[in-house]
Design an enzyme around this catalytic site. Structure first.
Site, PDB file in Angstrom:
ATOM      1  N   TYR A  65       3.178   5.865  -4.224  1.00  0.00           N
ATOM      2  CA  TYR A  65       3.109   5.297  -2.866  1.00  0.00           C
ATOM      3  C   TYR A  65       3.385   6.354  -1.784  1.00  0.00           C
ATOM      4  CZ  TYR A  65       3.478   0.779  -5.266  1.00  0.00           C
ATOM      5  OH  TYR A  65       3.267  -0.301  -6.078  1.00  0.00           O
ATOM      6  N   LYS A  67      11.725  -2.338  -1.560  1.00  0.00           N
ATOM      7  CA  LYS A  67      11.772  -3.713  -2.072  1.00  0.00           C
ATOM      8  C   LYS A  67      13.136  -4.368  -1.863  1.00  0.00           C
ATOM      9  CE  LYS A  67       7.514  -3.214  -3.187  1.00  0.00           C
ATOM     10  NZ  LYS A  67       7.336  -1.763  -3.151  1.00  0.00           N
ATOM     11  N   TYR A 126      -5.168   3.212  -7.845  1.00  0.00           N
ATOM     12  CA  TYR A 126      -3.719   2.975  -7.860  1.00  0.00           C
ATOM     13  C   TYR A 126      -3.056   3.737  -9.008  1.00  0.00           C
ATOM     14  CZ  TYR A 126       0.726   0.530  -8.376  1.00  0.00           C
ATOM     15  OH  TYR A 126       2.058   0.239  -8.502  1.00  0.00           O
TER      16      TYR A 126
HETATM   17  C1  LIG Z   1       6.034  -1.194  -3.063  1.00  0.00           C
HETATM   18  C2  LIG Z   1       6.171   0.169  -2.495  1.00  0.00           C
HETATM   19  C3  LIG Z   1       5.534   0.532  -1.294  1.00  0.00           C
HETATM   20  C4  LIG Z   1       4.587  -0.384  -0.558  1.00  0.00           C
HETATM   21  O1  LIG Z   1       5.194  -1.515  -0.046  1.00  0.00           O
HETATM   22  P1  LIG Z   1       4.330  -2.868   0.057  1.00  0.00           P
HETATM   23  O2  LIG Z   1       5.189  -3.755   0.836  1.00  0.00           O
HETATM   24  O3  LIG Z   1       4.100  -3.321  -1.352  1.00  0.00           O
HETATM   25  O4  LIG Z   1       3.055  -2.537   0.736  1.00  0.00           O
HETATM   26  C5  LIG Z   1       5.753   1.797  -0.784  1.00  0.00           C
HETATM   27  N1  LIG Z   1       6.533   2.679  -1.435  1.00  0.00           N
HETATM   28  C6  LIG Z   1       7.149   2.383  -2.586  1.00  0.00           C
HETATM   29  C7  LIG Z   1       7.954   3.431  -3.242  1.00  0.00           C
HETATM   30  C8  LIG Z   1       6.990   1.118  -3.156  1.00  0.00           C
HETATM   31  O5  LIG Z   1       7.583   0.838  -4.314  1.00  0.00           O
END
Ligand SMILES: *Cc1c(COP(=O)(O)O)cnc(C)c1O
Length: 340
Positions: free
Chosen positions: A297, A56, A271
């Site tokens: 993720y 992010k 999720y």
């Molecule tokens: C948000 C996030 C993702 C995915 O990224 P997006 O752009 O939202 O698809 C992957 N890994 C982590 C650790 C994240 O926080």
């Protein structure tokens, strides 16, 4: 290599670029023949800058650049209770001198204190954000917009960031990253057969697709494993965001559904809900590399990559790149699943 010139987009530097690319020697030695001769590298977008880092931050560089240019004094965003995007927005706004408000939904069915108070949620408070918690089915965007209107009526200048920071402006961070990866690959003398990432709000994959397309490379070089939306919806989101990002940059090129390389089979029941593959991946990376994947993720995405490599999807001698996207604080919210 021709690259898109993004210099006209204001950017607030938050991390040290380029992030390193490293081979996974320990994991490779441990798995041996099971890797079918494939070399796995990682790009360390988890190492970075401020607030315990993560993908992010690349988006927030452009989002906060735009917010500052607009004269904003306040940033508002949305996410789940353990949102990495919310935590890094809190950290980045603290650094930039903006006030931060977060609208967090209880979208993962957990009430235990590890989930509700540790990990990212603990850090949101530490970074000084004002947190509004909402039920899982609440419309957090509407709540955030209503709050933004109320603050504007008081004379504040408010900038709202979408879920995951995945607006076209946020996606610019991964347009740049695509070119960064290809430049590093040249320097390393490696050709990546695939660049793999997790997909939540689709912006990371969309940015990579837009970046690859804009420099004349095959957008399918980027592949994501969806962990939030189911496969068809996730593919549609990547497509829409990639084209909106291309439009923002002024590029003429557009991508089609066939350009979106996406796999929804490693999300599991939903999720934020652990899977056996995620637990194996997080432990394997920790125990052979001393590196941290996250339970929501990157753990699921790496499980997907391991599945593909073991199944022989990539020819012997090929190299694949896995984007380590951070999410480290989430480990502390998943103590029960990861303990032992
Ligand atoms: C948000 C996030 C993702 C995915 O990224 P997006 O752009 O939202 O698809 C992957 N890994 C982590 C650790 C994240 O926080």
């Amino acid at each position: 290599m021709p690259t898109l010139d993004l210099a006209r987009f204001p950017r607030l530097p938050l991390l040290t670029l380029p992030t390193p690319i490293e081979p996974l020697d320990g994991l490779t030695a441990h798995l041996g023949d099971a890797l079918n001769g494939v070399r796995i590298f990682v790009k360390r977008d988890d190492l970075a800058g401020i607030g315990l880092g993560g993908n992010k931050l690349r988006k927030l560089e452009y989002l906060l650049g735009a917010a500052r240019e607009a004269g904003a004094d306040t940033a508002i965003t949305v996410g789940a209770i353990q949102s990495n995007h919310a935590r890094l927005t809190a950290a980045a706004t603290a650094r930039a001198g903006l006030t931060c408000e977060l609208f967090l939904t209880r979208s993962v069915p957990r009430q235990d204190p590890d989930y509700t108070g540790n990990g990212n949620r603990l850090l949101d408070d530490l970074f000084g954000a004002t947190v509004h918690e909402l039920p899982g089915d609440a419309d957090s965007i509407a709540a955030a917009e209503a709050r933004a209107d109320a603050l504007r009526a008081e004379g504040r200048v408010v900038y709202t960031f979408p879920s995951g920071g995945s607006s076209p402006t946020g996606c610019l961070g991964y347009v740049n990253c695509a070119a960064e990866i290809l430049t590093q690959a040249d320097t390393l003398g490696v050709t990546f057969a695939q660049i793999v990432t997790a997909n939540g709000s689709a912006g990371t994959h969309a940015g990579l697709v837009a970046g690859l397309a804009s420099i004349g490379r095959d957008p399918r070089l980027a592949k994501s494993f969806a962990v939030l939306a189911e496969e068809a919806r996730a593919r549609g989101e990547v497509l829409e965001k990639a084209n909106a990002t291309l439009a923002l940059t002024g590029a003429e090129r557009r991508v089609t559904p066939e350009d979106i390389n996406l796999d929804g089979r490693h999300r599991g029941p939903g999720y934020g809900i652990p899977t056996a593959g995620m637990l194996e991946a997080v432990r394997l990376m920790a125990r052979t590399e001393g590196k941290l994947l996250d339970p929501v993720y990157s753990g699921k995405a790496f499980a997907g990559l391991l599945h593909d490599v073991r199944a022989g999807l990539y020819p012997a001698g090929s190299s694949v790149l896995f984007l380590m996207t951070g999410g480290t604080p989430g480990i502390f919210a998943y103590k029960e699943a990861l303990a032992g």
